[in-house]
Design a protein around this motif. Structure first.
Motif, PDB file in Angstrom:
ATOM      1  N   LEU A   4     -36.311  92.195  63.780  1.00 24.42           N
ATOM      2  CA  LEU A   4     -35.592  93.244  63.067  1.00 24.42           C
ATOM      3  C   LEU A   4     -36.644  94.237  62.612  1.00 24.42           C
ATOM      4  CD1 LEU A   4     -33.179  91.118  60.866  1.00 24.42           C
ATOM      5  CD2 LEU A   4     -32.657  92.285  62.992  1.00 24.42           C
ATOM      6  N   ARG A   5     -36.578  95.462  63.121  1.00 21.53           N
ATOM      7  CA  ARG A   5     -37.586  96.441  62.754  1.00 21.53           C
ATOM      8  C   ARG A   5     -36.991  97.832  62.660  1.00 21.53           C
ATOM      9  NH1 ARG A   5     -41.450  95.988  68.065  1.00 21.53           N
ATOM     10  NH2 ARG A   5     -40.234  97.281  69.468  1.00 21.53           N
ATOM     11  N   LEU A   6     -37.813  98.780  62.203  1.00 24.63           N
ATOM     12  CA  LEU A   6     -37.363 100.145  61.982  1.00 24.63           C
ATOM     13  C   LEU A   6     -37.534 100.987  63.236  1.00 24.63           C
ATOM     14  CD1 LEU A   6     -38.914 100.822  58.478  1.00 24.63           C
ATOM     15  CD2 LEU A   6     -36.573 100.179  59.006  1.00 24.63           C
ATOM     16  N   LYS A   7     -36.569 101.879  63.455  1.00 20.90           N
ATOM     17  CA  LYS A   7     -36.617 102.829  64.560  1.00 20.90           C
ATOM     18  C   LYS A   7     -36.471 104.217  63.941  1.00 20.90           C
ATOM     19  CE  LYS A   7     -34.422 103.471  69.035  1.00 20.90           C
ATOM     20  NZ  LYS A   7     -33.365 102.961  69.916  1.00 20.90           N
ATOM     21  N   ARG A   8     -37.449 105.081  64.178  1.00 16.70           N
ATOM     22  CA  ARG A   8     -37.488 106.384  63.522  1.00 16.70           C
ATOM     23  C   ARG A   8     -36.477 107.345  64.125  1.00 16.70           C
ATOM     24  NH1 ARG A   8     -39.855 111.441  62.938  1.00 16.70           N
ATOM     25  NH2 ARG A   8     -40.924 111.765  60.960  1.00 16.70           N
ATOM     26  N   CYS A   9     -35.765 108.060  63.252  1.00 13.17           N
ATOM     27  CA  CYS A   9     -34.814 109.102  63.648  1.00 13.17           C
ATOM     28  C   CYS A   9     -35.008 110.274  62.691  1.00 13.17           C
ATOM     29  CB  CYS A   9     -33.380 108.607  63.532  1.00 13.17           C
ATOM     30  SG  CYS A   9     -33.026 107.169  64.511  1.00 13.17           S
ATOM     31  N   GLY A  10     -34.269 111.327  62.912  1.00 15.42           N
ATOM     32  CA  GLY A  10     -34.334 112.470  62.006  1.00 15.42           C
ATOM     33  C   GLY A  10     -35.278 113.538  62.499  1.00 15.42           C
ATOM     34  N   ARG A  11     -35.447 114.550  61.646  1.00 16.83           N
ATOM     35  CA  ARG A  11     -36.290 115.681  62.005  1.00 16.83           C
ATOM     36  C   ARG A  11     -37.714 115.494  61.499  1.00 16.83           C
ATOM     37  NH1 ARG A  11     -33.288 120.773  59.745  1.00 16.83           N
ATOM     38  NH2 ARG A  11     -33.109 119.400  57.973  1.00 16.83           N
ATOM     39  N   ILE A  16     -35.514 109.472  58.850  1.00 16.13           N
ATOM     40  CA  ILE A  16     -34.682 108.351  58.437  1.00 16.13           C
ATOM     41  C   ILE A  16     -34.919 107.255  59.466  1.00 16.13           C
ATOM     42  CG2 ILE A  16     -32.950 109.772  57.284  1.00 16.13           C
ATOM     43  CD1 ILE A  16     -31.122 109.226  59.682  1.00 16.13           C
ATOM     44  N   TYR A  17     -34.630 106.049  59.098  1.00 12.90           N
ATOM     45  CA  TYR A  17     -34.930 104.921  59.972  1.00 12.90           C
ATOM     46  C   TYR A  17     -33.686 104.079  60.180  1.00 12.90           C
ATOM     47  CZ  TYR A  17     -39.742 106.129  58.932  1.00 12.90           C
ATOM     48  OH  TYR A  17     -40.927 106.792  58.791  1.00 12.90           O
ATOM     49  N   ARG A  18     -33.465 103.685  61.410  1.00 17.32           N
ATOM     50  CA  ARG A  18     -32.430 102.710  61.720  1.00 17.32           C
ATOM     51  C   ARG A  18     -33.078 101.340  61.703  1.00 17.32           C
ATOM     52  NH1 ARG A  18     -30.003 105.844  66.782  1.00 17.32           N
ATOM     53  NH2 ARG A  18     -28.570 107.189  65.656  1.00 17.32           N
ATOM     54  N   ILE A  19     -32.366 100.376  61.163  1.00 19.83           N
ATOM     55  CA  ILE A  19     -32.816  98.990  61.228  1.00 19.83           C
ATOM     56  C   ILE A  19     -32.138  98.396  62.447  1.00 19.83           C
ATOM     57  CG2 ILE A  19     -32.915  96.779  60.040  1.00 19.83           C
ATOM     58  CD1 ILE A  19     -32.612  98.363  57.410  1.00 19.83           C
ATOM     59  N   VAL A  20     -32.938  97.942  63.404  1.00 19.74           N
ATOM     60  CA  VAL A  20     -32.392  97.482  64.680  1.00 19.74           C
ATOM     61  C   VAL A  20     -32.936  96.097  65.017  1.00 19.74           C
ATOM     62  CG1 VAL A  20     -32.087  99.800  65.630  1.00 19.74           C
ATOM     63  CG2 VAL A  20     -34.220  98.610  66.014  1.00 19.74           C
ATOM     64  N   ALA A  21     -32.148  95.379  65.801  1.00 21.50           N
ATOM     65  CA  ALA A  21     -32.617  94.135  66.413  1.00 21.50           C
ATOM     66  C   ALA A  21     -33.125  94.520  67.790  1.00 21.50           C
ATOM     67  CB  ALA A  21     -31.473  93.133  66.521  1.00 21.50           C
ATOM     68  N   ILE A  22     -34.382  94.199  68.066  1.00 23.07           N
ATOM     69  CA  ILE A  22     -35.027  94.678  69.288  1.00 23.07           C
ATOM     70  C   ILE A  22     -35.974  93.597  69.816  1.00 23.07           C
ATOM     71  CG2 ILE A  22     -36.928  95.802  68.089  1.00 23.07           C
ATOM     72  CD1 ILE A  22     -36.578  98.162  70.054  1.00 23.07           C
ATOM     73  N   ASP A  23     -36.159  93.583  71.116  1.00 19.99           N
ATOM     74  CA  ASP A  23     -37.091  92.649  71.732  1.00 19.99           C
ATOM     75  C   ASP A  23     -38.518  93.029  71.345  1.00 19.99           C
ATOM     76  OD1 ASP A  23     -37.900  90.517  73.348  1.00 19.99           O
ATOM     77  OD2 ASP A  23     -38.179  91.835  75.073  1.00 19.99           O
ATOM     78  N   VAL A  24     -39.362  92.053  71.142  1.00 23.14           N
ATOM     79  CA  VAL A  24     -40.740  92.286  70.696  1.00 23.14           C
ATOM     80  C   VAL A  24     -41.513  93.157  71.679  1.00 23.14           C
ATOM     81  CG1 VAL A  24     -42.914  91.132  70.192  1.00 23.14           C
ATOM     82  CG2 VAL A  24     -40.795  90.151  69.405  1.00 23.14           C
ATOM     83  N   ARG A  25     -41.229  93.006  72.973  1.00 24.41           N
ATOM     84  CA  ARG A  25     -42.002  93.721  73.983  1.00 24.41           C
ATOM     85  C   ARG A  25     -41.609  95.193  74.118  1.00 24.41           C
ATOM     86  NH1 ARG A  25     -40.483  89.265  78.265  1.00 24.41           N
ATOM     87  NH2 ARG A  25     -38.601  89.560  77.060  1.00 24.41           N
ATOM     88  N   SER A  26     -40.532  95.614  73.442  1.00 26.32           N
ATOM     89  CA  SER A  26     -40.079  97.004  73.542  1.00 26.32           C
ATOM     90  C   SER A  26     -40.891  97.909  72.625  1.00 26.32           C
ATOM     91  CB  SER A  26     -38.607  97.111  73.158  1.00 26.32           C
ATOM     92  OG  SER A  26     -37.812  96.396  74.053  1.00 26.32           O
ATOM     93  N   ARG A  27     -40.920  99.194  72.992  1.00 27.76           N
ATOM     94  CA  ARG A  27     -41.588 100.179  72.153  1.00 27.76           C
ATOM     95  C   ARG A  27     -40.751 100.444  70.902  1.00 27.76           C
ATOM     96  NH1 ARG A  27     -42.109 105.297  75.561  1.00 27.76           N
ATOM     97  NH2 ARG A  27     -39.920 104.840  75.762  1.00 27.76           N
ATOM     98  N   ARG A  28     -41.330 101.180  69.951  1.00 24.76           N
ATOM     99  CA  ARG A  28     -40.611 101.503  68.719  1.00 24.76           C
ATOM    100  C   ARG A  28     -39.340 102.276  69.010  1.00 24.76           C
ATOM    101  NH1 ARG A  28     -42.987 105.854  64.657  1.00 24.76           N
ATOM    102  NH2 ARG A  28     -42.214 107.162  66.315  1.00 24.76           N
ATOM    103  N   GLU A  29     -39.401 103.210  69.946  1.00 23.98           N
ATOM    104  CA  GLU A  29     -38.238 104.017  70.298  1.00 23.98           C
ATOM    105  C   GLU A  29     -37.491 103.443  71.498  1.00 23.98           C
ATOM    106  OE1 GLU A  29     -37.461 106.304  68.204  1.00 23.98           O
ATOM    107  OE2 GLU A  29     -39.364 106.194  67.144  1.00 23.98           O
ATOM    108  N   GLY A  30     -37.791 102.214  71.872  1.00 21.41           N
ATOM    109  CA  GLY A  30     -37.166 101.602  73.038  1.00 21.41           C
ATOM    110  C   GLY A  30     -35.720 101.217  72.793  1.00 21.41           C
TER     111      GLY A  30
END
Length: 85
Positions: A4-11, A16-30
């Motif tokens: 569970l990590r942050l994904k950057r959005c906004g200007r 602002i950050y979305r909290i997402v469930a993501i695979d470890v091997r993916s990039r931050r914006e993946g």
């Protein structure tokens, strides 16, 4: 492994950050598995999808330190202990 990590959005300068469930091997914006909330540090707002977060934590997902602090600040773990007891 899922995190569970942050994904950057906004200007620019207004992140602002979305909290997402993501695979470890993916990039931050993946590509994420699921969006489970958002965090706005400027307005200090947090919105959490509690059932989805519980689902991923029960499946073994590890929150990053920042996401853990956000969840702790929102008293997420206090509620979780009450429901499990």
């Amino acid at each position: 492994m899922v995190k569970l990590r942050l994904k950057r959005c906004g200007r620019k300068q207004q992140a602002i950050y979305r909290i997402v469930a993501i695979d470890v091997r993916s990039r931050r914006e993946g590509r994420d598995l699921q969006k489970v909330g958002f965090y706005d540090p400027i307005k200090n707002q947090t919105c959490l999808n509690v059932p989805a977060i519980l689902y991923f934590l029960e499946k073994g997902a590890q929150p990053t330190r920042t996401v853990y602090d956000i969840l702790k600040k929102a008293e997420f773990f206090k509620d979780k202990e009450r429901t499990l007891s």
